[in-house]
Design a protein around this motif. Structure first.
Motif, PDB file in Angstrom:
ATOM      1  N   ILE A 121       0.847  -1.199   0.000  1.00 34.60           N
ATOM      2  CA  ILE A 121       0.000   0.000   0.000  1.00 34.60           C
ATOM      3  C   ILE A 121       0.879   1.245   0.000  1.00 34.60           C
ATOM      4  O   ILE A 121       0.610   2.221  -0.695  1.00 34.60           O
ATOM      5  N   CYS A 122       1.943   1.193   0.752  1.00 32.97           N
ATOM      6  CA  CYS A 122       2.891   2.307   0.813  1.00 32.97           C
ATOM      7  C   CYS A 122       3.803   2.318  -0.422  1.00 32.97           C
ATOM      8  O   CYS A 122       4.127   3.372  -0.944  1.00 32.97           O
ATOM      9  N   ALA A 123       4.179   1.144  -0.884  1.00 31.09           N
ATOM     10  CA  ALA A 123       5.096   1.059  -2.026  1.00 31.09           C
ATOM     11  C   ALA A 123       4.475   1.633  -3.292  1.00 31.09           C
ATOM     12  O   ALA A 123       5.149   2.307  -4.063  1.00 31.09           O
ATOM     13  N   ALA A 124       3.196   1.359  -3.523  1.00 29.83           N
ATOM     14  CA  ALA A 124       2.502   1.791  -4.742  1.00 29.83           C
ATOM     15  C   ALA A 124       3.333   1.410  -5.951  1.00 29.83           C
ATOM     16  O   ALA A 124       3.892   0.326  -6.003  1.00 29.83           O
ATOM     17  N   ALA A 125       3.454   2.277  -6.903  1.00 30.28           N
ATOM     18  CA  ALA A 125       4.271   2.022  -8.092  1.00 30.28           C
ATOM     19  C   ALA A 125       5.436   2.988  -8.051  1.00 30.28           C
ATOM     20  O   ALA A 125       5.521   3.920  -8.827  1.00 30.28           O
ATOM     21  N   ARG A 126       6.320   2.781  -7.112  1.00 30.77           N
ATOM     22  CA  ARG A 126       7.362   3.774  -6.864  1.00 30.77           C
ATOM     23  C   ARG A 126       8.286   4.010  -8.053  1.00 30.77           C
ATOM     24  O   ARG A 126       8.888   5.058  -8.165  1.00 30.77           O
ATOM     25  N   GLU A 127       8.391   3.035  -8.957  1.00 39.72           N
ATOM     26  CA  GLU A 127       9.216   3.267 -10.139  1.00 39.72           C
ATOM     27  C   GLU A 127       8.639   4.391 -10.993  1.00 39.72           C
ATOM     28  O   GLU A 127       9.356   5.069 -11.700  1.00 39.72           O
ATOM     29  N   ASN A 128       7.338   4.562 -10.930  1.00 36.80           N
ATOM     30  CA  ASN A 128       6.671   5.609 -11.699  1.00 36.80           C
ATOM     31  C   ASN A 128       6.400   6.856 -10.868  1.00 36.80           C
ATOM     32  O   ASN A 128       5.668   7.730 -11.304  1.00 36.80           O
ATOM     33  N   ARG A 129       6.948   6.896  -9.658  1.00 32.31           N
ATOM     34  CA  ARG A 129       6.795   8.026  -8.752  1.00 32.31           C
ATOM     35  C   ARG A 129       5.321   8.278  -8.410  1.00 32.31           C
ATOM     36  O   ARG A 129       4.881   9.405  -8.234  1.00 32.31           O
ATOM     37  N   ILE A 130       4.554   7.200  -8.345  1.00 36.08           N
ATOM     38  CA  ILE A 130       3.147   7.272  -7.978  1.00 36.08           C
ATOM     39  C   ILE A 130       3.025   6.795  -6.533  1.00 36.08           C
ATOM     40  O   ILE A 130       3.829   6.040  -6.058  1.00 36.08           O
ATOM     41  N   GLY A 131       1.988   7.209  -5.881  1.00 35.68           N
ATOM     42  CA  GLY A 131       1.776   6.793  -4.502  1.00 35.68           C
ATOM     43  C   GLY A 131       2.027   7.933  -3.552  1.00 35.68           C
ATOM     44  O   GLY A 131       2.339   9.054  -3.949  1.00 35.68           O
ATOM     45  N   TRP A 132       1.878   7.632  -2.280  1.00 33.44           N
ATOM     46  CA  TRP A 132       2.018   8.673  -1.252  1.00 33.44           C
ATOM     47  C   TRP A 132       3.383   9.329  -1.293  1.00 33.44           C
ATOM     48  O   TRP A 132       3.497  10.554  -1.217  1.00 33.44           O
ATOM     49  N   ALA A 133       4.434   8.521  -1.388  1.00 25.63           N
ATOM     50  CA  ALA A 133       5.792   9.076  -1.345  1.00 25.63           C
ATOM     51  C   ALA A 133       6.007  10.102  -2.450  1.00 25.63           C
ATOM     52  O   ALA A 133       6.477  11.208  -2.199  1.00 25.63           O
ATOM     53  N   GLY A 134       5.662   9.742  -3.671  1.00 29.02           N
ATOM     54  CA  GLY A 134       5.851  10.651  -4.803  1.00 29.02           C
ATOM     55  C   GLY A 134       4.946  11.863  -4.750  1.00 29.02           C
ATOM     56  O   GLY A 134       5.369  12.978  -5.021  1.00 29.02           O
ATOM     57  N   ARG A 135       3.686  11.629  -4.388  1.00 26.53           N
ATOM     58  CA  ARG A 135       2.742  12.747  -4.340  1.00 26.53           C
ATOM     59  C   ARG A 135       3.145  13.774  -3.286  1.00 26.53           C
ATOM     60  O   ARG A 135       3.172  14.970  -3.556  1.00 26.53           O
ATOM     61  N   VAL A 136       3.435  13.302  -2.091  1.00 24.17           N
ATOM     62  CA  VAL A 136       3.814  14.223  -1.009  1.00 24.17           C
ATOM     63  C   VAL A 136       5.183  14.823  -1.283  1.00 24.17           C
ATOM     64  O   VAL A 136       5.382  16.036  -1.170  1.00 24.17           O
ATOM     65  N   GLY A 137       6.145  13.966  -1.640  1.00 23.36           N
ATOM     66  CA  GLY A 137       7.509  14.437  -1.863  1.00 23.36           C
ATOM     67  C   GLY A 137       7.622  15.443  -2.994  1.00 23.36           C
ATOM     68  O   GLY A 137       8.256  16.489  -2.848  1.00 23.36           O
ATOM     69  N   ASP A 138       7.005  15.137  -4.116  1.00 28.59           N
ATOM     70  CA  ASP A 138       7.079  16.047  -5.263  1.00 28.59           C
ATOM     71  C   ASP A 138       6.311  17.341  -5.017  1.00 28.59           C
ATOM     72  O   ASP A 138       6.777  18.425  -5.361  1.00 28.59           O
ATOM     73  N   LYS A 139       5.138  17.233  -4.431  1.00 29.95           N
ATOM     74  CA  LYS A 139       4.325  18.432  -4.182  1.00 29.95           C
ATOM     75  C   LYS A 139       5.062  19.445  -3.309  1.00 29.95           C
ATOM     76  O   LYS A 139       4.974  20.645  -3.517  1.00 29.95           O
ATOM     77  N   HIS A 140       5.796  18.937  -2.332  1.00 33.84           N
ATOM     78  CA  HIS A 140       6.469  19.832  -1.384  1.00 33.84           C
ATOM     79  C   HIS A 140       7.964  19.982  -1.666  1.00 33.84           C
ATOM     80  O   HIS A 140       8.691  20.531  -0.839  1.00 33.84           O
ATOM     81  N   GLN A 141       8.409  19.486  -2.812  1.00 36.75           N
ATOM     82  CA  GLN A 141       9.811  19.580  -3.214  1.00 36.75           C
ATOM     83  C   GLN A 141      10.737  19.033  -2.132  1.00 36.75           C
ATOM     84  O   GLN A 141      11.732  19.655  -1.755  1.00 36.75           O
ATOM     85  N   MET A 142      10.388  17.836  -1.672  1.00 41.68           N
ATOM     86  CA  MET A 142      11.180  17.157  -0.655  1.00 41.68           C
ATOM     87  C   MET A 142      12.186  16.227  -1.319  1.00 41.68           C
ATOM     88  O   MET A 142      12.056  15.881  -2.491  1.00 41.68           O
ATOM     89  N   ILE A 143      13.163  15.814  -0.564  1.00 42.26           N
ATOM     90  CA  ILE A 143      14.107  14.781  -0.991  1.00 42.26           C
ATOM     91  C   ILE A 143      13.576  13.495  -0.387  1.00 42.26           C
ATOM     92  O   ILE A 143      13.583  13.329   0.826  1.00 42.26           O
ATOM     93  N   TRP A 144      13.060  12.596  -1.223  1.00 43.74           N
ATOM     94  CA  TRP A 144      12.338  11.451  -0.679  1.00 43.74           C
ATOM     95  C   TRP A 144      12.807  10.123  -1.247  1.00 43.74           C
ATOM     96  O   TRP A 144      13.315  10.052  -2.353  1.00 43.74           O
ATOM     97  N   ASP A 145      12.626   9.091  -0.420  1.00 42.75           N
ATOM     98  CA  ASP A 145      12.879   7.708  -0.810  1.00 42.75           C
ATOM     99  C   ASP A 145      11.668   6.880  -0.422  1.00 42.75           C
ATOM    100  O   ASP A 145      11.071   7.115   0.641  1.00 42.75           O
ATOM    101  N   ASN A 146      11.325   5.928  -1.254  1.00 45.32           N
ATOM    102  CA  ASN A 146      10.266   4.976  -0.922  1.00 45.32           C
ATOM    103  C   ASN A 146      10.915   3.608  -0.773  1.00 45.32           C
ATOM    104  O   ASN A 146      11.322   2.997  -1.750  1.00 45.32           O
ATOM    105  N   ASN A 147      11.041   3.156   0.455  1.00 44.54           N
ATOM    106  CA  ASN A 147      11.711   1.910   0.779  1.00 44.54           C
ATOM    107  C   ASN A 147      10.705   0.773   0.990  1.00 44.54           C
ATOM    108  O   ASN A 147      11.084  -0.321   1.358  1.00 44.54           O
ATOM    109  N   ALA A 148       9.426   1.035   0.785  1.00 38.21           N
ATOM    110  CA  ALA A 148       8.373   0.052   1.041  1.00 38.21           C
ATOM    111  C   ALA A 148       8.429  -1.094   0.026  1.00 38.21           C
ATOM    112  O   ALA A 148       8.874  -0.910  -1.099  1.00 38.21           O
ATOM    113  N   GLN A 149       7.962  -2.266   0.465  1.00 42.40           N
ATOM    114  CA  GLN A 149       7.960  -3.465  -0.375  1.00 42.40           C
ATOM    115  C   GLN A 149       6.651  -4.220  -0.216  1.00 42.40           C
ATOM    116  O   GLN A 149       6.169  -4.405   0.909  1.00 42.40           O
ATOM    117  N   GLY A 150       6.096  -4.667  -1.294  1.00 41.70           N
ATOM    118  CA  GLY A 150       4.885  -5.467  -1.250  1.00 41.70           C
ATOM    119  C   GLY A 150       5.095  -6.758  -0.467  1.00 41.70           C
ATOM    120  O   GLY A 150       6.113  -7.427  -0.630  1.00 41.70           O
TER     121      GLY A 150
END
Length: 141
Positions: free
Chosen positions: A17-46
């Protein structure tokens, strides 16, 4: 308005649920990180869990260990779905603040305490968020 999240370092750990499709920068990590210009990593795994109901190496604690030397301002966690599906015992929270090495991941509660103890030891200044699961109809009551 000042963006207080601008260039903050954030890591996401958890299950699919957290991992989403992180290769495509989709999901919570990408949405929050990109919107706020954060430096982010998504380490989640299905398939990964809070407890060791699947395997000791498929836990959120194990994910955190893999980045233990990386500095982060924020840590966001999501877990519990695979614990419920894996019939992990809930367990009981302790009244103590033990070291992360003293907690057992044999229950959901023990695994969660281990994660929080690790974060207290490794990232005492980081803001920690935990996304709680909703109840699945297929989960055990």
């Amino acid at each position: 308005m000042e963006n207080k999240l601008y260039e903050k370092k954030i890591i996401w750990n958890g299950d699919s649920i957290c991992a989403a499709a992180r290769e495509n920068r989709i999901g919570w990590a990408g949405r929050v990180g990109d919107k706020h210009q954060m430096i982010w990593d998504n380490n989640a795994q299905g398939g990964w869990a809070v407890s060791n109901c699947r395997d000791d190496t498929q836990t959120i604690y194990y994910q955190l260990m893999s980045t233990r030397f990386n500095p982060y301002d924020m840590v966001i966690l999501h877990g519990g779905t695979n614990d419920a599906w894996g019939n992990a015992p809930i367990g009981e929270m302790t009244d103590d603040f033990l070291s992360s090495q003293e907690y057992s991941q044999d229950t959901f509660a023990g695994g969660l305490e281990k994660v929080f103890a690790f974060l207290r030891e490794r990232r005492p200044d980081a803001i920690v968020g935990y996304i709680i699961n909703f109840k699945f109809l297929s989960a055990i009551d």
